[in-house]
Design a protein around this motif. Structure first.
Motif, PDB file in Angstrom:
ATOM      1  N   GLY A 206       0.825  -1.119  -0.214  1.00 57.43           N
ATOM      2  CA  GLY A 206      -0.261  -0.098  -0.017  1.00 57.43           C
ATOM      3  C   GLY A 206       0.897   1.219   0.031  1.00 57.43           C
ATOM      4  N   VAL A 207       1.780   1.239  -0.968  1.00 63.46           N
ATOM      5  CA  VAL A 207       2.865   2.560  -0.891  1.00 63.46           C
ATOM      6  C   VAL A 207       2.070   3.968  -1.158  1.00 63.46           C
ATOM      7  N   PHE A 208       0.876   3.899  -1.639  1.00 64.53           N
ATOM      8  CA  PHE A 208       0.256   5.112  -1.940  1.00 64.53           C
ATOM      9  C   PHE A 208      -0.841   5.554  -0.967  1.00 64.53           C
ATOM     10  N   TYR A 209      -1.074   4.445   0.157  1.00 64.18           N
ATOM     11  CA  TYR A 209      -2.137   4.724   0.867  1.00 64.18           C
ATOM     12  C   TYR A 209      -1.658   5.771   1.882  1.00 64.18           C
ATOM     13  N   PRO A 210      -2.783   6.748   1.982  1.00 71.87           N
ATOM     14  CA  PRO A 210      -2.102   7.766   2.992  1.00 71.87           C
ATOM     15  C   PRO A 210      -1.700   7.580   4.417  1.00 71.87           C
ATOM     16  N   LEU A 211      -2.625   6.811   4.978  1.00 72.38           N
ATOM     17  CA  LEU A 211      -2.227   6.396   6.375  1.00 72.38           C
ATOM     18  C   LEU A 211      -0.953   5.621   6.487  1.00 72.38           C
TER      19      LEU A 211
ATOM     20  N   THR B  33      -3.816  -5.083   5.104  1.00 72.83           N
ATOM     21  CA  THR B  33      -4.434  -4.371   4.128  1.00 72.83           C
ATOM     22  C   THR B  33      -5.871  -4.778   3.846  1.00 72.83           C
ATOM     23  N   ILE B  34      -6.224  -5.918   4.443  1.00 72.94           N
ATOM     24  CA  ILE B  34      -7.543  -6.306   4.261  1.00 72.94           C
ATOM     25  C   ILE B  34      -8.494  -5.458   5.013  1.00 72.94           C
ATOM     26  N   GLU B  35      -7.970  -5.298   6.235  1.00 73.04           N
ATOM     27  CA  GLU B  35      -8.631  -4.499   7.181  1.00 73.04           C
ATOM     28  C   GLU B  35      -8.916  -3.024   6.891  1.00 73.04           C
ATOM     29  N   ALA B  36      -7.560  -2.480   6.357  1.00 76.07           N
ATOM     30  CA  ALA B  36      -7.350  -0.873   5.825  1.00 76.07           C
ATOM     31  C   ALA B  36      -8.610  -0.975   4.754  1.00 76.07           C
ATOM     32  N   SER B  37      -8.610  -1.809   3.679  1.00 76.53           N
ATOM     33  CA  SER B  37      -9.348  -1.552   2.700  1.00 76.53           C
ATOM     34  C   SER B  37     -11.030  -1.785   3.235  1.00 76.53           C
ATOM     35  N   ALA B  38     -11.231  -2.751   4.040  1.00 76.16           N
ATOM     36  CA  ALA B  38     -12.605  -3.157   4.239  1.00 76.16           C
ATOM     37  C   ALA B  38     -13.245  -1.847   5.208  1.00 76.16           C
ATOM     38  N   ALA B  39     -12.253  -1.398   5.721  1.00 75.65           N
ATOM     39  CA  ALA B  39     -12.760  -0.040   6.720  1.00 75.65           C
ATOM     40  C   ALA B  39     -13.331   1.058   6.149  1.00 75.65           C
ATOM     41  N   TRP B  40     -13.163   1.386   4.929  1.00 73.31           N
ATOM     42  CA  TRP B  40     -13.891   2.171   3.976  1.00 73.31           C
ATOM     43  C   TRP B  40     -15.394   1.763   3.512  1.00 73.31           C
ATOM     44  N   LEU B  41     -15.639   0.488   3.738  1.00 74.73           N
ATOM     45  CA  LEU B  41     -16.741   0.042   3.381  1.00 74.73           C
ATOM     46  C   LEU B  41     -18.166   0.855   3.773  1.00 74.73           C
TER      47      LEU B  41
ATOM     48  N   LEU C 226     -13.998   4.996  -2.185  1.00 71.72           N
ATOM     49  CA  LEU C 226     -13.605   3.774  -3.149  1.00 71.72           C
ATOM     50  C   LEU C 226     -12.095   3.779  -3.247  1.00 71.72           C
ATOM     51  N   ALA C 227     -11.674   4.903  -3.740  1.00 71.88           N
ATOM     52  CA  ALA C 227     -10.264   4.841  -4.087  1.00 71.88           C
ATOM     53  C   ALA C 227      -9.299   4.813  -2.812  1.00 71.88           C
ATOM     54  N   LEU C 228      -9.743   5.056  -1.748  1.00 75.25           N
ATOM     55  CA  LEU C 228      -8.986   4.619  -0.390  1.00 75.25           C
ATOM     56  C   LEU C 228      -8.982   3.184  -0.247  1.00 75.25           C
ATOM     57  N   ALA C 229     -10.212   2.716  -0.513  1.00 78.74           N
ATOM     58  CA  ALA C 229     -10.182   1.038  -0.373  1.00 78.74           C
ATOM     59  C   ALA C 229      -9.394   0.391  -1.368  1.00 78.74           C
ATOM     60  N   ALA C 230      -9.071   1.260  -2.373  1.00 79.73           N
ATOM     61  CA  ALA C 230      -8.054   0.616  -3.602  1.00 79.73           C
ATOM     62  C   ALA C 230      -6.895   0.773  -3.122  1.00 79.73           C
ATOM     63  N   LEU C 231      -6.497   1.878  -2.796  1.00 79.55           N
ATOM     64  CA  LEU C 231      -4.993   2.398  -2.316  1.00 79.55           C
ATOM     65  C   LEU C 231      -4.523   1.696  -1.211  1.00 79.55           C
ATOM     66  N   ALA C 232      -5.367   1.175  -0.251  1.00 79.01           N
ATOM     67  CA  ALA C 232      -5.152   0.252   0.822  1.00 79.01           C
ATOM     68  C   ALA C 232      -4.289  -0.759   0.444  1.00 79.01           C
ATOM     69  N   GLY C 233      -4.463  -1.373  -0.776  1.00 76.65           N
ATOM     70  CA  GLY C 233      -3.639  -2.509  -1.022  1.00 76.65           C
ATOM     71  C   GLY C 233      -4.430  -3.857  -1.207  1.00 76.65           C
TER      72      GLY C 233
ATOM     73  N   LEU D  70      -3.519   0.848  -9.227  1.00 77.38           N
ATOM     74  CA  LEU D  70      -4.548  -0.346 -10.102  1.00 77.38           C
ATOM     75  C   LEU D  70      -3.838  -0.612 -11.099  1.00 77.38           C
ATOM     76  N   VAL D  71      -3.405   0.281 -11.717  1.00 77.38           N
ATOM     77  CA  VAL D  71      -2.531   0.093 -13.336  1.00 77.38           C
ATOM     78  C   VAL D  71      -1.481  -0.823 -13.162  1.00 77.38           C
ATOM     79  N   PRO D  72      -0.399  -0.364 -12.301  1.00 75.87           N
ATOM     80  CA  PRO D  72       0.801  -1.425 -12.087  1.00 75.87           C
ATOM     81  C   PRO D  72       0.514  -2.750 -11.634  1.00 75.87           C
ATOM     82  N   THR D  73      -0.533  -2.967 -10.674  1.00 76.80           N
ATOM     83  CA  THR D  73      -1.188  -4.096 -10.286  1.00 76.80           C
ATOM     84  C   THR D  73      -1.718  -5.024 -11.332  1.00 76.80           C
ATOM     85  N   ALA D  74      -2.555  -4.470 -12.044  1.00 79.79           N
ATOM     86  CA  ALA D  74      -3.236  -4.897 -13.290  1.00 79.79           C
ATOM     87  C   ALA D  74      -1.997  -5.443 -14.391  1.00 79.79           C
ATOM     88  N   PHE D  75      -0.935  -4.746 -14.557  1.00 79.46           N
ATOM     89  CA  PHE D  75       0.032  -5.261 -15.151  1.00 79.46           C
ATOM     90  C   PHE D  75       0.801  -6.494 -14.570  1.00 79.46           C
ATOM     91  N   GLY D  76       1.146  -6.368 -13.578  1.00 82.15           N
ATOM     92  CA  GLY D  76       1.581  -7.732 -12.747  1.00 82.15           C
ATOM     93  C   GLY D  76       1.060  -8.887 -12.574  1.00 82.15           C
TER      94      GLY D  76
END
Length: 840
Positions: free
Chosen positions: A94-99, A162-170, A196-203, A313-319
């Motif tokens: 989650g290198v771009f996740y603000p928290l 990362t699961i918790e960080a993403s689910a927290a924004w549900l 939604l973006a924060l849920a994605a950036l969380a990793g 999202l884009v780098p992960t889609a490539f990987g």
């Protein structure tokens, strides 16, 4: 009053006499305090709240990312695991996740604990505010926030940061969409897309995709319920789907039955879709304008959210295409899902034992997969409150839409238990995820929010309505008691139930909470303030005593133990990696399972500066894993004979100087190419002397197929890596030379080379898209050599070579994210200018 509007709460039952703003602060603050109280023992005793994967994987990758940021670089590459692998593209850091910036400003252990508390606090506060918006009741909102913040999902997944960080924004996504649906406006589009973006950036893209699916289901069902005729047809479809799902879970699974069930499921999906598009089909010329405004706004917000998170999202889609997740089998995708026999764990979480035996739940876990992935206890006290609010829930289509979203996610979480699982597997991106039991977090959210409806009903209703609510609560509690008595005795369930008093407690404690909730419902008619206070205390207490307080976090290490484990100055229990002439050295774990060798294998050693040919990453390269002994993403080896019965050239190419083998898998006779040097921590140490340097030149290049390369690396075909480079396309190589000093860093490798003729420089590092090279000042492509290594063609003469890694898709993703921000800013400016013009 519209069907979706919640009845106003009379002033005589107002929870607080303070102003609305102060009440809002209390609704937000009280649930946020919950994790501090629940985890106070760990906080006061200086314990690192990082059980399981959090200690073995997540904290190390956060440390690697932290080191790169502090060096002034974007964390793109991990040079330690799997002989080098992408870091940013795997998303888990989650290198771009603000928290995650907390790791840059706080000591890592404190940052980890603060992040754990914040994840639960964000989730709890979001649920409380969502419940307040839907019910208009402050006390119910606090109960909902405490319920979601104490649900089994968040304490079961404390090891999956990362699961918790993403689910927290549900809940925040639902809250923002409710504002968007009611008011529209660019500001509410931004709020929804931001959640939604924060849920994605969380990793954790699985949680992000789940949030989008749940939100779309909520929005669509809400629109279906607007028209009475469509609402009636939708209810019929729900009844049929529920009946079919129930039958599917009870049926055997021969091919004919599976085919019939899949056909029926497909017909049901078609019927549901037809309801959704009916409004469009009724028009002579379908268009976007035929879609309800709320759905158009949600579509816009989802696109904007993806645009904001495109940098990840884009780098992960490539990987993704390089990993096992690029083509997940049905069996792999539905692994770690719930089954019919394990549904009782949602009501009685320790019924099958405890994965982390802790008094009083000391029986080992006897169920499928692991309890960590199947955790999702919503609280039986909340279930009783939901029943109490049944009448109010039926009148509010927002509540019904939320229940429908939870019902869909529950069906998906059942994996292959229903035919729907096969259809979900065919739908990208869900077919690329496993562990579908995680989707029960939507069920936990729905139960928490609907429990707020129950509290609002009990506080606002008159005597007759309140008595009806109490009767529903009592009947529900009676059903739960019957379930707790009968279900553990059913043969398919009984075989997983351990003997002893712990199993009795696993059923009795949640049932006591349910009965206490019933008594509290009756108390509302006598003393509303005391009943409200009891609800606020009972709900989190139910979660803590029934599950949260006795799971993995109690087995996390102390700060002192964790500091010693991570410290480069403290050797691993199995010793250090021998330093051999020729450059860097790595170790390789050759075992069928990594259980029993955590926490020092395979990821933790990265922080000790130990390079490894093993690793631990769900998005590791498929090609690399297959070549290196059929390795699993966990680091386990499927073909140990590649290294123990045959002398694989990989020992040389990957610069393996230490081979670690579990004692029960060690060969009776030491292979002649290995030197046995002892046994430590259940592992046999074998030392090896690599025959090549970490960067070397070859005599010639030979084009070989994947099959031929596999046979050579497996040791079944004669192959001298010092003389021949196996490549995928013709490459000139005439003679060798010599390689001077080689300098390794996180994303760069520099070498000086003197070649007698055109040659190929081979680097002992895993090949991956994104690597480029410079021969002096000229750019040159990095080619795949020997199936998995990196190489570059060089001309005759003396040269300076630099290998450099740039995450594929990062620049494009960054451009999309910046473009999205600019478009939002321009849109906001135009709308503001128009508003001022109208006012003027």
């Amino acid at each position: 009053m519209s069907a979706s509007a919640a009845p106003a709460v009379p002033g005589r039952v107002a929870w607080s006499r303070t102003t609305g703003a102060r009440r809002l602060v209390l609704v937000a603050a009280l649930p946020a305090i919950l994790p501090v109280v629940a985890l106070s023992q760990a906080l006061l005793t200086g314990r690192l709240i990082a059980p399981g994967d959090a200690f073995n994987y997540y904290l190390p990758v956060h440390e690697l990312a932290k080191a790169s940021w502090r060096a002034g670089e974007i964390p793109g590459w991990n040079p330690f695991a799997f002989a080098g692998e992408p870091l940013l593209a795997t998303a888990q850091a989650g290198v771009f996740y603000p928290l995650n910036a907390l790791f840059l400003v706080l000591p890592s252990f404190y940052a980890n604990n603060v992040l754990v508390l914040l994840n639960i606090a964000i989730a709890a506060t979001g649920a409380g505010l969502l419940a307040r918006r839907l019910t208009g009741d402050d006390a119910g909102a606090v109960v909902a926030g405490l319920a979601f913040g104490s649900c089994g999902f968040f304490y079961g997944h404390l090891g999956h940061q990362t699961i918790e960080a993403s689910a927290a924004w549900l809940p925040w996504a639902f809250l923002a969409y409710e504002r968007l649906r009611e008011r529209g406006g660019i500001g509410n589009v931004l709020l929804t897309s931001g959640a939604l973006a924060l849920a994605a950036l969380a990793g954790q893209f699985q949680m992000f995709a789940m949030t989008v699916l749940a939100l779309v289901t909520y929005a669509v069902v809400h629109e279906l319920l607007v028209a009475p005729a469509r609402a009636r047809r939708f209810r019929k479809v729900v009844l049929v789907v529920s009946a079919v799902a129930g039958i599917e879970m009870l049926l055997p699974t021969p091919t004919l039955v599976i085919a019939a069930v899949l056909l029926l499921d497909l017909l049901l999906v078609v019927a549901l879709v037809s309801l959704v598009v009916q409004r469009v089909l009724d028009r002579s010329f379908p268009s976007i304008r035929a879609t309800p405004r709320s759905l158009r706004l949600l579509g816009l917000a989802s696109i904007v959210g993806c645009g904001l998170a495109a940098v990840q999202l884009v780098p992960t889609a490539f990987g993704l295409g390089q990993s096992l997740r690029g083509s997940f089998s049905y069996a792999a995708a539905t692994s770690f899902s719930l089954s019919a026999t394990h549904l009782p764990l949602l009501l009685f979480p320790y019924l099958f034992g405890n994965q982390f035996p802790t008094a009083p739940f000391t029986a080992p876990y006897h169920g499928h997969w692991n309890l960590e992935e199947l955790a999702g206890y919503p609280g039986l006290a909340c279930v009783v409150l939901v029943a109490a609010g049944g009448a109010r829930i039926r009148r509010d289509r927002r509540a019904l839409a939320l229940a429908a979203a939870a019902g869909l996610m529950l069906l998906v979480s059942l994996g292959r238990s229903t035919g729907l699982g096969f259809l979900i597997w065919l739908v990208p991106p869900f077919g690329h995820f496993r562990a579908w039991a995680r989707y029960v977090v939507v069920v936990d959210l729905a139960v928490a929010i609907l429990a707020a409806y129950g509290v609002a009903e009990l506080r606002a209703a008159g005597g007759g309505v309140r008595r009806a609510a109490c009767r529903r609560a009592a009947v529900t509690a009676a059903v739960l008691v019957g379930t707790g008595i009968v279900v553990p005795l059913l043969p398919p369930v009984a075989r997983h139930v351990p003997n002893g008093f712990a199993a009795v407690l696993a059923v009795a404690i949640p049932l006591v909470a349910a009965l206490a909730a019933v008594a509290t419902c009756f108390l509302f008619g006598r003393n509303m303030r005391i009943a409200t206070a009891i609800c606020i205390v009972l709900v989190p207490l139910d979660g803590f005593v029934s599950f949260d307080g006795f799971f993995g976090w109690r087995h996390s290490p102390s700060f002192t133990a964790a500091r010693a484990a991570y410290s480069p100055s403290t050797p691993a229990p199995w010793g250090s990696v021998p330093d051999r002439p020729g450059g860097i050295d790595r170790y390789l774990f050759v075992g069928g399972s990594v259980r029993g060798v955590f926490p020092f294998l395979p990821q933790l050693t990265d922080l000790k500066g130990m390079r490894s040919a093993s690793g631990y990453d769900p998005l590791a390269s498929t090609r690399y894993l297959e070549a290196v002994g059929g390795m699993q993403p966990t680091g386990a080896i499927a073909r140990p004979g590649q290294f123990l019965r045959r002398r694989s050239p990989l020992l040389d190419l990957l610069r393996i100087s230490l081979v670690l083998v579990p004692t029960h898998q060690a060969p009776a006779r030491t292979p002649p190419w290995l030197e046995r040097t002892g046994v430590a921590d259940g592992l046999v140490r074998y030392e090896y002397r690599p025959r090549v340097h970490d960067a070397f030149l070859v005599d010639r290049a030979v084009v070989a197929s994947d099959r031929e390369i596999g046979a050579a690396l497996d040791g079944r075909r004669a192959f001298d890596p010092t003389a021949v480079a196996l490549v995928e396309r013709p490459a000139p190589a005439e003679s060798r030379g010599r390689v001077g000093h080689v300098r390794w860093s996180a994303k760069h490798v520099d070498a000086r080379v003197v070649a007698a003729g055109r040659s190929i420089l081979v680097l002992s590092q895993a090949w991956a898209p994104g690597w480029s090279a410079r021969v002096d000042s000229r750019r040159a492509p990095v080619i795949r050599v020997d199936g998995i290594l990196s190489g570059v063609e060089i001309p005759a003469g003396a040269h300076r070579i630099r290998f450099e890694y740039r995450t594929p898709g990062l620049e494009a993703g960054f451009g999309i994210s910046i473009g999205t921000l600019i478009a939002l800013a321009l849109s906001a400016t135009v709308l503001l200018a128009r508003r001022r013009t109208r006012v003027g």
